[in-house]
Design an enzyme around this catalytic site. Structure first.
Site, PDB file in Angstrom:
ATOM      1  N   ARG A  54       0.844  -1.195   0.000  1.00  0.00           N
ATOM      2  CA  ARG A  54       0.000   0.000   0.000  1.00  0.00           C
ATOM      3  C   ARG A  54       0.879   1.245   0.000  1.00  0.00           C
ATOM      4  O   ARG A  54       0.592   2.220  -0.679  1.00  0.00           O
ATOM      5  CB  ARG A  54      -0.949   0.020   1.218  1.00  0.00           C
ATOM      6  N   TYR A 107     -17.130  16.540 -15.133  1.00  0.00           N
ATOM      7  CA  TYR A 107     -17.453  15.120 -15.192  1.00  0.00           C
ATOM      8  C   TYR A 107     -18.463  14.806 -14.083  1.00  0.00           C
ATOM      9  O   TYR A 107     -18.302  15.247 -12.938  1.00  0.00           O
ATOM     10  CB  TYR A 107     -16.165  14.311 -15.021  1.00  0.00           C
ATOM     11  N   ASP A 179      -8.136  18.678 -14.562  1.00  0.00           N
ATOM     12  CA  ASP A 179      -8.438  17.304 -14.974  1.00  0.00           C
ATOM     13  C   ASP A 179      -8.030  17.194 -16.447  1.00  0.00           C
ATOM     14  O   ASP A 179      -8.688  17.738 -17.328  1.00  0.00           O
ATOM     15  CB  ASP A 179      -9.930  17.017 -14.781  1.00  0.00           C
ATOM     16  N   LYS A 204      -8.911   6.056 -19.121  1.00  0.00           N
ATOM     17  CA  LYS A 204      -9.271   6.566 -20.442  1.00  0.00           C
ATOM     18  C   LYS A 204      -8.078   6.505 -21.393  1.00  0.00           C
ATOM     19  O   LYS A 204      -7.623   5.426 -21.695  1.00  0.00           O
ATOM     20  CB  LYS A 204      -9.849   7.977 -20.283  1.00  0.00           C
TER      21      LYS A 204
HETATM   22  C1  LIG Z   1     -13.776   8.936 -16.124  1.00  0.00           C
HETATM   23  C2  LIG Z   1     -13.417  10.300 -15.671  1.00  0.00           C
HETATM   24  C3  LIG Z   1     -13.134  10.570 -14.330  1.00  0.00           C
HETATM   25  C4  LIG Z   1     -13.262   9.520 -13.234  1.00  0.00           C
HETATM   26  O1  LIG Z   1     -12.344   8.490 -13.389  1.00  0.00           O
HETATM   27  P1  LIG Z   1     -12.631   6.955 -12.957  1.00  0.00           P
HETATM   28  O2  LIG Z   1     -11.379   6.272 -13.389  1.00  0.00           O
HETATM   29  O3  LIG Z   1     -13.841   6.511 -13.680  1.00  0.00           O
HETATM   30  O4  LIG Z   1     -12.820   6.956 -11.490  1.00  0.00           O
HETATM   31  C5  LIG Z   1     -12.756  11.857 -13.999  1.00  0.00           C
HETATM   32  N1  LIG Z   1     -12.690  12.829 -14.920  1.00  0.00           N
HETATM   33  C6  LIG Z   1     -12.970  12.611 -16.218  1.00  0.00           C
HETATM   34  C7  LIG Z   1     -12.871  13.736 -17.193  1.00  0.00           C
HETATM   35  C8  LIG Z   1     -13.350  11.343 -16.639  1.00  0.00           C
HETATM   36  O5  LIG Z   1     -13.643  11.137 -17.915  1.00  0.00           O
END
Ligand SMILES: *Cc1c(COP(=O)(O)O)cnc(C)c1O
Length: 384
Positions: A54, A107, A179, A204
């Site tokens: 961890r 998001y 982000d 992603k």
């Molecule tokens: C998918 C996404 C998240 C969240 O991420 P997870 O891996 O699903 O927890 C945050 N910001 C954006 C822009 C996203 O597309």
């Protein structure tokens, strides 16, 4: 970071940073260290600082060094999901009584985390159009500690001028978090533009193959990095070794994938614009997009995400989503395969009824890297 990489270009760094051949076997790919604990050479005699997975794991370390290098940051931290990374950041930098500014098209999961979870701990928030500095300035309060920016945003592909909001944040004594999930570090580097922290859902584009869920934080602020690392370990939502390895494997091809995603998306946009059943196309590469100039200034290319509104309202939009064959109906984005979804009923259902609600006739595409002519044929048949 590997010293011999300093000055090298993104594609090279993506393949090599944090990933020296294994010193014992020469394996060119870092092993998956599927292990929880490490033998100590006498009490406290740790090998390479590893004690318990961890706190640190060599496969995760390799990914974290790689992510830091890609974003041009001092430190990267890998988490079990994008939301786990966001949670760690929010709980590290905010205390009861603090305030943050969030974008009006964040998001959905980010909005839910802030509005339904973090708010319960005495943190308040305001919504702003981060593409408009006046709107951000208006949302600021003396207790504002954080400005949250998503650019391009999800699902409306809004663009925020990162350098401009970074100046605003600095003046207000707040931190700027970006982000960077939609752009990926190949297309956009927020730290160089003045952001304090970059957040990723590595699920992603970084992972890129729809086979892993993960998240990351990167910062150049050494003191903040220490605090984040403390909370990462104290809260425990770390990336597992196999997940870290999958993200690293995805990152090796990030540059070539993003080039193809962007090129395919540009062709899809062109076709959608010419279609009589499409009333509006959202893509920062379009000169008519209000954020086009800013996007052109701060991004290498415009990425693979495209949204559009369908003539005939919500039921027509849902119908298009149900009719594609190659574009798979599903949430998420950023994988090699093309996806289609209806944000209002799927990814953004959690913001329904809030200031972040999205149009009912909106369809979102994650344009993959298949042959673009096949993608165009599928969209044409689905639109009818
Ligand atoms: C998918 C996404 C998240 C969240 O991420 P997870 O891996 O699903 O927890 C945050 N910001 C954006 C822009 C996203 O597309």
């Amino acid at each position: 970071m590997n010293d011999h990489l300093s000055g090298q270009r993104f594609e090279t760094v993506a393949i090599h940073a944090g990933q020296e051949p294994d010193p014992v076997t020469g394996a060119v790919v870092p092993p998956i260290h599927q292990v929880s604990t490490y033998k100590q050479d006498g009490v406290g005699g740790l090998r390479g600082g590893y004690e318990y997975s961890r706190s640190a794991n060599p496969t995760r370390t390799a990914l974290e060094e790689n992510l830091a290098a890609l974003e041009g940051g001092g430190r990267g931290l890998a988490f079990a999901s994008g939301l786990a990374a966001e949670d760690c950041l929010l709980r590290t930098v905010l205390s009861p009584g603090d305030h943050l500014v969030i974008p009006n098209d964040a998001y959905g999961g980010t909005f839910r985390l802030i509005a339904k979870v973090v708010e319960r701990w005495g943190v308040s928030w305001s919504v702003a159009d981060t593409g408009d500095p006046a709107s951000v300035r208006e949302a600021l309060r003396p207790e504002t500690r954080l400005i949250w920016v998503e650019t391009p945003s999800n699902p409306l592909l809004g663009i925020t001028d990162i350098a401009l909001i970074a100046d605003l944040a600095r003046t207000a004594g707040a931190r700027l978090v970006v982000d960077n999930t939609f752009a990926s570090p190949y297309l956009q580097q927020p730290l160089a533009l003045g952001a304090d922290v970059v957040v990723h859902s590595t699920t992603k584009y970084l992972g890129g193959h729809s086979d892993v869920v993960g998240g990351a934080l990167v910062t150049s602020d050494a003191a903040l990095a220490e605090e984040l690392a403390f909370h990462q370990n104290a809260m425990g939502a770390v990336a597992g070794p196999f997940d870290a390895w999958l993200v690293m494997r995805g990152i090796k091809t990030l540059a070539v994938r993003m080039d193809r995603h962007s090129a395919n998306a540009a062709r899809v946009v062109e076709a959608l614009q010419a279609h009589r059943r499409v009333s509006r196309v959202y893509y920062p590469g379009l000169p008519s997009h209000p954020g086009h100039e800013t996007a052109a200034k701060q991004m290498r290319d415009f990425g693979g995400m495209v949204s559009f509104q369908v003539v005939g309202g919500e039921s027509a939009a849902v119908e298009v989503c149900n009719r594609t064959r190659l574009f798979t109906l599903g949430e998420s984005l950023g994988g090699v395969e093309s996806l289609i979804e209806h944000p209002g009923r799927m990814t953004h259902a959690s913001v329904s009824g809030s200031a972040l609600e999205v149009p009912g006739d909106l369809v979102r595409l994650s344009v993959g890297i298949e042959a673009v002519d096949d993608l165009l044929a599928d969209l044409t048949q689905a639109l009818g």
